[in-house]
Design an enzyme around this catalytic site. Structure first.
Site, PDB file in Angstrom:
ATOM      1  CG  HIS A  66      16.945 -48.599 -72.278  1.00  0.00           C
ATOM      2  ND1 HIS A  66      16.577 -48.578 -73.592  1.00  0.00           N
ATOM      3  CD2 HIS A  66      16.691 -47.356 -71.790  1.00  0.00           C
ATOM      4  CE1 HIS A  66      16.119 -47.377 -73.902  1.00  0.00           C
ATOM      5  NE2 HIS A  66      16.180 -46.615 -72.813  1.00  0.00           N
ATOM      6  CD  GLU A  68      17.126 -54.287 -73.629  1.00  0.00           C
ATOM      7  OE1 GLU A  68      16.860 -53.450 -72.729  1.00  0.00           O
ATOM      8  OE2 GLU A  68      16.519 -54.306 -74.706  1.00  0.00           O
ATOM      9  CB  CYS A  97      15.341 -49.139 -77.966  1.00  0.00           C
ATOM     10  SG  CYS A  97      16.861 -48.881 -77.032  1.00  0.00           S
ATOM     11  CB  CYS A 100      19.015 -52.067 -76.149  1.00  0.00           C
ATOM     12  SG  CYS A 100      18.803 -51.023 -74.679  1.00  0.00           S
TER      13      CYS A 100
END
Length: 185
Positions: A66, A68, A97, A100
């Site tokens: 992801h 991040e 999410c 993260c």
């Protein structure tokens, strides 16, 4: 709420937040152009961007890549000090999410600003409050959404109406059409 985001805070802080969120939107556009879910982020320390990331799950064939986490990995590999995350702000186009949000808590992020909510997997308000739950390990952090919310939603809609050749068992989306937001037209 305005098109650009929450109205609270001084004009200088608001302008700075919008400028950094614009950078995150550029990263999301890069992700979109690379056939990734269009999520992008920037990490900011003392007003300067110190890290950038975009989703790379398809290219890496790894569901944990992801935006991040990509940015954090690159920052750490480049010598960014873990201790400085506490003074760092994250600007990301979609609410982090749960995975993260937890990683951000573990590194001790200072604060998070995001575009649109993540109604299925959100870790800062929509599903769970990983960022602020007193029962979890790590440092809680403030998170505020709504910055360029409509633009973030439109980018996601554009992505999900097109075919995703890397998705398992791709399905035809012939009956789908892009629903635009009246405010952006």
């Amino acid at each position: 709420m305005s098109l650009a985001g929450p109205e609270d805070g001084s004009a200088d802080h608001r302008e700075e937040r919008l400028r950094h969120m614009t950078e995150a939107l550029r990263m999301a556009d890069e992700a979109y152009e690379a056939a990734e879910v269009p999520v992008g982020c920037v990490f900011v320390l003392d007003g300067e961007v110190v890290g950038r990331g975009r989703n790379e799950t398809n290219v890496a064939k790894n569901g944990t890549r992801h935006a991040e986490l990509v940015a954090i990995d690159r920052m750490l590999a480049g010598g960014f000090a873990v201790a400085d995350f506490g003074r760092t702000a994250l600007y990301v186009t979609v609410e982090p999410c749960v995975m993260c949000a937890s990683a951000l808590r573990q590194i001790g992020i200072g604060e998070v600003f995001y575009g649109c909510a993540n109604d299925r997997f959100g870790g800062c308000e929509s599903v769970l409050h990983v960022n602020s739950d007193a029962d979890l390990d790590g440092s809680p952090y403030p998170a505020e959404g709504g910055y360029y919310r409509d633009q973030a939603i439109l980018m996601l809609r554009k992505f999900y109406v097109r075919e995703n050749a890397t998705a398992p068992q791709p399905r035809k989306k012939a009956a789908r059409e892009l629903k635009t937001l009246d405010l952006l037209l």
